[in-house]
Scaffold this motif. Structure first.
Motif, PDB file in Angstrom:
ATOM      1  N   ASN A   1      -1.860   3.852  -5.624  1.00 26.18           N
ATOM      2  CA  ASN A   1      -2.183   3.451  -4.265  1.00 26.18           C
ATOM      3  C   ASN A   1      -1.427   4.327  -3.270  1.00 26.18           C
ATOM      4  O   ASN A   1      -0.451   4.948  -3.605  1.00 26.18           O
ATOM      5  CB  ASN A   1      -1.873   1.974  -4.031  1.00 26.18           C
TER       6      ASN A   1
ATOM      7  N   GLY B   1       2.900   3.779  -1.266  1.00 26.79           N
ATOM      8  CA  GLY B   1       3.740   2.713  -1.772  1.00 26.79           C
ATOM      9  C   GLY B   1       3.996   2.822  -3.252  1.00 26.79           C
ATOM     10  O   GLY B   1       4.210   3.893  -3.803  1.00 26.79           O
TER      11      GLY B   1
ATOM     12  N   HIS C   1       3.444   3.417  -6.923  1.00 25.24           N
ATOM     13  CA  HIS C   1       2.455   4.355  -7.441  1.00 25.24           C
ATOM     14  C   HIS C   1       1.961   3.991  -8.832  1.00 25.24           C
ATOM     15  O   HIS C   1       2.692   3.440  -9.634  1.00 25.24           O
ATOM     16  CB  HIS C   1       3.050   5.764  -7.474  1.00 25.24           C
TER      17      HIS C   1
ATOM     18  N   ASP D   1      -6.049   1.200  -2.353  1.00 25.76           N
ATOM     19  CA  ASP D   1      -5.818   0.203  -1.308  1.00 25.76           C
ATOM     20  C   ASP D   1      -4.664   0.695  -0.439  1.00 25.76           C
ATOM     21  O   ASP D   1      -3.509   0.649  -0.840  1.00 25.76           O
ATOM     22  CB  ASP D   1      -5.475  -1.142  -1.944  1.00 25.76           C
ATOM     23  N   ASP D   2      -4.993   1.180   0.754  1.00 27.76           N
ATOM     24  CA  ASP D   2      -3.943   1.693   1.645  1.00 27.76           C
ATOM     25  C   ASP D   2      -3.738   0.789   2.865  1.00 27.76           C
ATOM     26  O   ASP D   2      -3.161   1.194   3.868  1.00 27.76           O
ATOM     27  CB  ASP D   2      -4.235   3.127   2.080  1.00 27.76           C
TER      28      ASP D   2
ATOM     29  N   SER E   1      -1.656  -1.739   3.983  1.00 24.30           N
ATOM     30  CA  SER E   1      -0.393  -2.437   3.736  1.00 24.30           C
ATOM     31  C   SER E   1      -0.319  -3.744   4.528  1.00 24.30           C
ATOM     32  O   SER E   1      -0.581  -3.754   5.729  1.00 24.30           O
ATOM     33  CB  SER E   1       0.791  -1.553   4.129  1.00 24.30           C
TER      34      SER E   1
ATOM     35  N   PHE F   1       3.642  -7.563  -2.192  1.00 21.18           N
ATOM     36  CA  PHE F   1       2.506  -6.643  -2.207  1.00 21.18           C
ATOM     37  C   PHE F   1       1.291  -7.319  -1.583  1.00 21.18           C
ATOM     38  O   PHE F   1       1.213  -8.549  -1.493  1.00 21.18           O
ATOM     39  CB  PHE F   1       2.136  -6.247  -3.642  1.00 21.18           C
TER      40      PHE F   1
ATOM     41  N   SER G   1      -1.833  -2.766  -6.224  1.00 24.02           N
ATOM     42  CA  SER G   1      -1.380  -3.474  -5.026  1.00 24.02           C
ATOM     43  C   SER G   1      -0.521  -2.548  -4.174  1.00 24.02           C
ATOM     44  O   SER G   1       0.260  -1.759  -4.690  1.00 24.02           O
ATOM     45  CB  SER G   1      -0.565  -4.707  -5.422  1.00 24.02           C
ATOM     46  N   VAL G   2      -0.665  -2.663  -2.854  1.00 23.67           N
ATOM     47  CA  VAL G   2       0.103  -1.832  -1.939  1.00 23.67           C
ATOM     48  C   VAL G   2       1.257  -2.670  -1.368  1.00 23.67           C
ATOM     49  O   VAL G   2       1.083  -3.840  -1.029  1.00 23.67           O
ATOM     50  CB  VAL G   2      -0.798  -1.279  -0.811  1.00 23.67           C
TER      51      VAL G   2
END
Length: 267
Positions: A1, A4, A6, A89-90, A92, A195, A205-206
């Motif tokens: 992701n 965050g 990785h 998923d960016d 946050s 997250f 998950s970010v």
């Protein structure tokens, strides 16, 4: 992701002994431009043919869905490629508000105050929820003079995006008005992380951004109008509306007690 925690991409070249001359990962960056990561040049290939790389090495990896292509060639000119799709998923999670359940007003020692920290999307907590806390500024002095920072402790999780906290007012507390300590006052132990809730199976998950509004500014806890005062009022002066002397039955005398601060009269 993106930005965050990785994920890892890994694989194995089945015929590494023949001499791998090229091994790359191709992807698309957040601007839509092609990107290439050289696994050989970055020494990611092990003697047994296995290789791995974390997603942070793929500069500005972007897109909701991403096709990652691995290409390899050997000394005989054989070329092979394989691909995998990932969803990025960016978005946050971020704090949108910090509030207090009690109405505005003054509160004294032993009163339990309840707080809510609301995120802009559903979250997941990995680790020890009980380690999450909110630092408060309620000692009525410079934080450099405070030996122990007051903490509102974890008290629950609602609607998958609201963190609940509670704090019992202690002797010596003072706040005019009550606020959290700083923009980074939402804290937890090193093993606990927050997250965004995964958007689907196989989606990384970010991590949440836990920055709060600046204390004392709009959106901070101080705007809720909650004050803490644990100092007991002191009588400064007692006076009467008559002078010294002897008075008979039924004479009305008004006696006034003056305190050092505003008080609430209770029966």
């Amino acid at each position: 992701n993106v930005g965050g925690e990785h994920f890892t991409i890994e694989g194995k070249c089945s015929d590494a002994q023949s001499g791998i001359t090229s091994l790359t990962i191709e992807y698309t960056d957040s601007n839509g431009n092609p990107g290439v990561y050289d696994l050989l040049q970055n020494k990611c290939l092990a003697p047994d043919g296995t290789w791995s790389v974390t997603s942070d090495k793929l500069i500005e990896l972007g897109g909701s869905y991403q096709r990652i292509i691995v290409k390899a060639s050997d000394s005989f000119g054989n070329i092979s490629q394989s691909s995998v799709y990932v969803k990025v998923d960016d978005n946050s999670p971020q704090v949108v508000s910090v509030s207090i359940d009690e109405p505005g007003g003054y509160y004294s020692e032993n009163k339990v105050l309840h707080f809510s920290v609301t995120m802009n999307r559903e979250i997941e907590i990995k680790g020890n929820k009980e380690s999450i806390y909110l630092e408060l500024n309620c000692k009525g002095k410079s934080i450099s003079d405070v030996t122990t920072i007051p903490k509102a402790v974890y008290d629950g999780f609602e609607e998958e995006k609201i963190l609940k906290f509670k704090y019992t007012v202690q002797s010596g507390d003072k706040a005019e008005p009550l606020d959290y300590l700083s923009e980074s006052s939402l804290k937890m132990d090193d093993e606990t992380k927050i997250f965004g809730k995964a958007l689907g199976e196989g989606v990384s998950s970010v991590p949440a951004v836990l920055k709060l509004s600046e204390p004392g500014k709009a959106g901070s806890l101080s705007s809720r109008g909650v004050f803490i005062d644990t100092e007991k009022p002191v009588v400064n002066k007692i006076s009467a509306d008559v002078g010294q002397g002897a008075y008979t039955v039924d004479k009305e005398i008004r006696i006034t007690a003056q305190f050092n601060e505003i008080i609430n009269g209770r029966a």
